[in-house]
Scaffold this active site. Sequence first.
Site, PDB file in Angstrom:
ATOM      1  N   ASP A  73      46.300  41.511  37.334  1.00  0.00           N
ATOM      2  CA  ASP A  73      46.085  42.564  38.333  1.00  0.00           C
ATOM      3  C   ASP A  73      45.477  42.068  39.635  1.00  0.00           C
ATOM      4  O   ASP A  73      44.978  42.856  40.439  1.00  0.00           O
ATOM      5  CB  ASP A  73      45.156  43.626  37.732  1.00  0.00           C
ATOM      6  CG  ASP A  73      43.838  43.028  37.246  1.00  0.00           C
ATOM      7  OD1 ASP A  73      43.497  41.910  37.657  1.00  0.00           O
ATOM      8  OD2 ASP A  73      43.140  43.690  36.440  1.00  0.00           O
ATOM      9  N   GLU A  84      42.558  46.340  41.752  1.00  0.00           N
ATOM     10  CA  GLU A  84      43.313  45.860  40.588  1.00  0.00           C
ATOM     11  C   GLU A  84      44.150  46.955  39.919  1.00  0.00           C
ATOM     12  O   GLU A  84      45.274  46.695  39.483  1.00  0.00           O
ATOM     13  CB  GLU A  84      42.365  45.223  39.565  1.00  0.00           C
ATOM     14  CG  GLU A  84      41.747  43.902  40.009  1.00  0.00           C
ATOM     15  CD  GLU A  84      40.501  44.058  40.873  1.00  0.00           C
ATOM     16  OE1 GLU A  84      40.122  45.220  41.180  1.00  0.00           O
ATOM     17  OE2 GLU A  84      39.910  43.040  41.258  1.00  0.00           O
ATOM     18  N   HIS A 143      30.591  40.313  39.174  1.00  0.00           N
ATOM     19  CA  HIS A 143      31.224  39.874  40.429  1.00  0.00           C
ATOM     20  C   HIS A 143      32.124  40.932  41.057  1.00  0.00           C
ATOM     21  O   HIS A 143      32.596  40.755  42.162  1.00  0.00           O
ATOM     22  CB  HIS A 143      32.084  38.635  40.155  1.00  0.00           C
ATOM     23  CG  HIS A 143      33.359  38.956  39.411  1.00  0.00           C
ATOM     24  ND1 HIS A 143      33.398  39.076  38.045  1.00  0.00           N
ATOM     25  CD2 HIS A 143      34.617  39.215  39.848  1.00  0.00           C
ATOM     26  CE1 HIS A 143      34.634  39.375  37.672  1.00  0.00           C
ATOM     27  NE2 HIS A 143      35.389  39.481  38.731  1.00  0.00           N
ATOM     28  N   HIS A 171      29.185  33.697  40.355  1.00  0.00           N
ATOM     29  CA  HIS A 171      30.495  33.631  41.032  1.00  0.00           C
ATOM     30  C   HIS A 171      30.310  33.063  42.439  1.00  0.00           C
ATOM     31  O   HIS A 171      29.273  33.281  43.065  1.00  0.00           O
ATOM     32  CB  HIS A 171      31.044  35.063  41.081  1.00  0.00           C
ATOM     33  CG  HIS A 171      32.484  35.179  41.475  1.00  0.00           C
ATOM     34  ND1 HIS A 171      32.927  34.946  42.759  1.00  0.00           N
ATOM     35  CD2 HIS A 171      33.584  35.543  40.763  1.00  0.00           C
ATOM     36  CE1 HIS A 171      34.228  35.154  42.818  1.00  0.00           C
ATOM     37  NE2 HIS A 171      34.658  35.514  41.617  1.00  0.00           N
TER      38      HIS A 171
END
Length: 373
Positions: free
Chosen positions: A98, A134, A210, A243
Amino acid sequence: MKPVRVMSVFGTRPDAIKMCPLVLALEKDSRTESIVCLSAQHREMLDQVIRRFGVKPDYDLNIMKPRQTLYSITNDLLTGLEPVLAEAKPDIVLVHGDTSTCFVAALAAFYAKIPVGHVEAGLRTYDRYSPFPEEMNRCLVGRIATLHFAPTELNRENLAREGLTENVVITGNTVIDSMKYTVREDYRFENEVLASLDFSAGRYVLLTAHRRENLGEPLRNICRAARRLAAEYPDLHIIYPVHLNPAVREIVYAELGDVERIHLIEPTDVVDNHNLMAKCTFVMTDSGGIQEEATAVGVPTLVLRTETERPEGLSTGILRLVGVDENVIHDTAAKLLSDRDFYDAMAHAANPYGDGFASERIIDAIVAWKENN
Ligand code: UD1
Ligand code: UDP
């Protein structure tokens, strides 16, 4: 029959982790010829994965920019793919999941009239803004794709609800394929901080966050909950591989940079990460992939989101949606640390996401489709 020319396009860490086992299987299979094109929407976090799997790309578009936007990713990848597709002329383009890379690569292949196979098809939250972008990416790729590789029966049902019933194959998730090789009892960590920790003393929790929806106040809430837990439980260590997104790092280092027993480390290698999960008392995460992996390992996981496209793990009891409210996160984690019955009810392995043979099923389906087209 000539081998089917299969081009896999991916470029973020999670897509690489889930596509590399499939690429290795495509390389081994005499019925297919594998071509790999990296968008490099991520750079360091992508390279870490492909190095570990030994995958050698044929093309690398190297599009990542610091603080990139959805517009720049879309633009750079779409124009970058045009000459690659024209030169490589694959029979099919495989995209995963996604991400923006997934959606844009599917669109680019459609413009070149090349059929698309969607790996990890049919996941839905039914909220177009969560996860963003997404959820929309998945829906749009569903419309574009010719072949849909759905990890679970529920994912197949989601596709059917949208009228997508042809060329849908339930395969399991390729992430389970890779876990067969990564989790080991006697594993020694590559990461120096992880290698220096004594996992037999104290309790360890893996924390990752994240997602775009969590940037700002939700991420601060997550950090504050972690801080309180570390202060209240002297045997507790919280490991947070941060991240590389600067918007994540600014908040996390400001909130948790100086907290005793909270270990902020660089993104871990995938094999380190799988083995770390297996050694942790529980996990707190907003990640998609970690929800699947935690379910396979059987480690209780608090999902730092208000929804999930992976409800199979919720049904097993191993995952629990806690959202992004500081008190709810803190109280549920504290209960896991202090209430044995509550903990035991969540801690058991299950495998709703597959049996580790997704790659083989995907390849068989591609070959069968090509024979008939
Ligand atoms: C992307 C995906 C998200 C996925 C996540 C996995 C989209 C829209 N989002 O989000 O679905 O969950 O990857 O981690 O596709 N950066 C680096 N080095 C790296 C990787 C990232 O420096 O190796 C920094 C860069 O400054 C980059 C920023 O992180 O601009 C954001 O990366 P981006 O891919 O845009 O978003 P993610 O939040 O990583
Ligand atoms: N992962 C990793 N190192 C880390 C954090 C995550 O190897 O420091 C792995 C994790 O095991 C899983 C995948 O990355 O396989 C999940 O990626 P991420 O959370 O970035 O994206 P999402 O799955 O949410 O799209």
